[in-house]
Design a protein around this motif. Structure first.
Motif, mmCIF file in Angstrom:
data_model
loop_
_atom_site.group_PDB
_atom_site.id
_atom_site.type_symbol
_atom_site.label_atom_id
_atom_site.label_comp_id
_atom_site.label_asym_id
_atom_site.label_seq_id
_atom_site.Cartn_x
_atom_site.Cartn_y
_atom_site.Cartn_z
ATOM 1 N N TRP A 71 0.355 -1.576 -0.144
ATOM 2 C CA TRP A 71 0.563 -0.318 0.346
ATOM 3 C C TRP A 71 0.735 1.387 -0.197
ATOM 4 O O TRP A 71 0.535 1.986 -0.603
ATOM 5 N N LEU A 72 1.678 1.124 0.781
ATOM 6 C CA LEU A 72 2.775 2.357 1.050
ATOM 7 C C LEU A 72 3.152 2.324 -0.766
ATOM 8 O O LEU A 72 4.316 3.468 -0.943
ATOM 9 N N GLU A 73 3.183 1.740 -1.334
ATOM 10 C CA GLU A 73 4.379 1.789 -2.395
ATOM 11 C C GLU A 73 3.551 2.457 -3.576
ATOM 12 O O GLU A 73 3.777 2.595 -4.643
ATOM 13 N N VAL A 173 -10.323 8.742 9.332
ATOM 14 C CA VAL A 173 -11.094 7.515 9.654
ATOM 15 C C VAL A 173 -10.821 6.047 10.408
ATOM 16 O O VAL A 173 -9.812 5.988 10.524
ATOM 17 N N ALA A 174 -12.343 5.293 10.306
ATOM 18 C CA ALA A 174 -11.194 4.127 11.319
ATOM 19 C C ALA A 174 -11.808 3.104 11.190
ATOM 20 O O ALA A 174 -12.130 2.257 11.302
ATOM 21 N N THR A 175 -11.239 3.488 9.665
ATOM 22 C CA THR A 175 -11.331 1.647 8.759
ATOM 23 C C THR A 175 -9.174 1.974 8.459
ATOM 24 O O THR A 175 -8.422 3.420 8.066
ATOM 25 N N GLY A 176 -9.201 0.621 7.422
ATOM 26 C CA GLY A 176 -7.978 1.115 6.962
ATOM 27 C C GLY A 176 -8.172 2.273 5.204
ATOM 28 O O GLY A 176 -9.180 2.613 5.143
ATOM 29 N N LEU A 177 -7.318 2.215 4.984
ATOM 30 C CA LEU A 177 -6.590 3.353 3.901
ATOM 31 C C LEU A 177 -7.188 3.322 2.451
ATOM 32 O O LEU A 177 -7.454 4.326 1.465
ATOM 33 N N ASP A 178 -7.006 1.661 2.024
ATOM 34 C CA ASP A 178 -7.741 1.462 0.935
ATOM 35 C C ASP A 178 -9.528 0.797 1.320
ATOM 36 O O ASP A 178 -10.084 0.624 0.042
ATOM 37 N N ARG A 179 -9.750 1.553 1.762
ATOM 38 C CA ARG A 179 -11.549 1.091 2.011
ATOM 39 C C ARG A 179 -12.007 2.691 2.165
ATOM 40 O O ARG A 179 -11.360 3.773 2.181
ATOM 41 N N GLY A 196 -5.550 17.775 -0.362
ATOM 42 C CA GLY A 196 -5.771 17.311 1.553
ATOM 43 C C GLY A 196 -5.218 15.867 2.060
ATOM 44 O O GLY A 196 -3.921 16.080 1.108
ATOM 45 N N ALA A 197 -5.550 15.675 3.215
ATOM 46 C CA ALA A 197 -4.966 14.003 3.402
ATOM 47 C C ALA A 197 -5.863 13.611 4.678
ATOM 48 O O ALA A 197 -6.851 13.985 5.243
ATOM 49 N N ILE A 198 -6.297 12.033 4.074
ATOM 50 C CA ILE A 198 -6.643 11.554 5.298
ATOM 51 C C ILE A 198 -6.076 10.326 6.106
ATOM 52 O O ILE A 198 -5.187 10.179 5.339
ATOM 53 N N VAL A 199 -6.710 10.415 7.383
ATOM 54 C CA VAL A 199 -5.302 9.829 8.117
ATOM 55 C C VAL A 199 -5.907 8.509 8.869
ATOM 56 O O VAL A 199 -6.990 8.787 9.166
ATOM 57 N N THR A 206 -8.347 -2.900 6.900
ATOM 58 C CA THR A 206 -9.155 -3.122 7.903
ATOM 59 C C THR A 206 -10.690 -2.536 7.621
ATOM 60 O O THR A 206 -11.108 -1.369 7.411
ATOM 61 N N ALA A 207 -11.597 -3.053 7.653
ATOM 62 C CA ALA A 207 -12.965 -2.900 7.515
ATOM 63 C C ALA A 207 -13.687 -1.647 8.816
ATOM 64 O O ALA A 207 -12.491 -1.818 9.776
#
Length: 367
Positions: A71-73, A173-179, A196-199, A206-207
């Motif tokens: 994901w970090l790539e 957010v309360a999930t993984g950033l791939d969701r 901006g940014a999503i954190v 993670t769901a």
């Protein structure tokens, strides 16, 4: 000087159960980073690691780590460990700071002055309008708007900030950033992450789970100078965010409303507990002492211009309340035929000063 850990080392530590930033600091007071990761089970036990922690550190979940590294790539995907120089100091100083943060977008935004704007997922039209307007005008003053990308007030706050500047908002957010949760916010999430940014402190994959949201809320308040609650019932997750803010030594603002409206009961409770009552963005600017002068027009002038607009149908508009006003009430108060009232309301709706709600109409802003 902050310890220097690699991304893989942070990920290994994040997989250790009940292992906090404070626990890591305690461990590194007894050994170096190199010694920590070279230690065997007996040495880790001597450093007060529990058996489950020892097992997780010596046998990390490699597939999960590989997923995070993949994901970090991707472009604009980052990991900020608790000792990373980019990790926001205000968050590091809360009681339970996240060991690491996953960030999609611009991580430099996390150290900018922020205001959290939160509230009900089932907000009223006027509540959504207030959240959007406050966010836009405060963002124009150089304040980054932070919220949780939930339905209702959160989304309105993000959208208002984006109207001011494309890099003026952060979503936690309360999930993984791939969701994306909720799924209907795919477009909003894309727009926020563009500049901006999503954190999140949760791993990719993670769901959303109920116990994740309080953890998310403490990050929202922890990143921010203060928290504004626009609308909230009793009980409410927004009140939890406000409580975290108070525990973290941050200001709490609350917007008042009708005493008959359960959506404002939480705000009134906060005001009774000492939150600062606000009725316009200037209240927040003056309290925080943050003013960048980045707008061409001071906030008080913006408010004044809104009040001086030459709007039509003043008699009708003066009878539309900020709470739901029925058509029958408007016909009675204006002494005009129903068709004339409806035609005028349609024009006022197009101008954006009234809105249709279940049961009638509401006024959207003071004029």
């Amino acid at each position: 000087m902050l310890p220097n850990l690699s991304v893989v080392q942070y990920l290994k530590l994040a997989g250790v159960p009940r292992f906090s930033t404070a626990r890591l600091q305690a461990a590194l007071s007894q050994c170096s980073v190199e010694q920590l990761f070279a230690a065997d089970a007996s040495q880790l036990a001597a450093w007060q690691f529990s058996p489950p922690q020892i097992s997780a550190l010596l046998q990390p979940k490699q597939a999960r780590i590989e997923q995070a590294l993949a994901w970090l790539e991707q472009d604009d995907c980052h990991l900020l460990g608790c000792f990373d120089p980019r990790y926001p100091e205000c968050l590091r100083n809360i009681q339970r700071p996240p060991l690491l943060l996953f960030v999609r977008g611009n991580p430099a935004l996390l150290v900018k002055p922020q205001l959290a704007i939160v509230g009900s997922r089932h907000a009223s039209v006027s509540g959504l309008n207030h959240a959007k307007r406050f966010a836009q005008q405060l963002a124009e003053q150089g304040i980054t708007i932070t919220s949780g990308m939930a339905l209702g007030i959160d989304a309105a706050a993000h959208k208002g900030a984006l109207l001011a500047k494309p890099d003026a908002t952060i979503a936690v957010v309360a999930t993984g950033l791939d969701r994306v949760y909720p799924k209907r916010h795919q477009a909003l999430a894309h727009q926020i992450s563009e500049q901006g940014a999503i954190v999140s402190e949760f791993w990719p994959g993670t769901a959303a789970k109920a116990n994740h949201f309080p953890r998310r809320n403490r990050i929202i308040s922890g990143l921010s100078l203060a928290t504004l609650v626009v609308q909230a019932g009793l009980p409410s997750g927004s009140l939890l965010t406000a409580n975290y803010a108070a525990e973290q030594g941050r200001d709490v603002f609350a917007m008042p409303g009708s005493i008959d409206d359960p959506l404002h009961a939480g705000c009134h409770h906060l005001i009774q507990q000492g939150a600062k009552l606000v009725t316009c963005p200037v209240d927040i600017i003056e309290e925080l002492g943050v003013f960048s002068g980045q707008t061409a027009l001071p906030l008080h002038a913006v408010e004044q211009n809104m009040q001086e607009q030459d709007l039509p149908y003043r008699q009708l508009l003066d009878n539309v309340a900020y709470e739901t006003t029925t058509i029958d009430d408007l016909v009675l108060s204006t002494q005009q035929p129903v068709d004339a009232v409806l035609a005028q309301l349609t024009e006022l709706e197009i101008l954006g000063v009234v809105a249709v709600v279940p049961g009638g109409y509401v006024k959207l802003r003071r004029n």
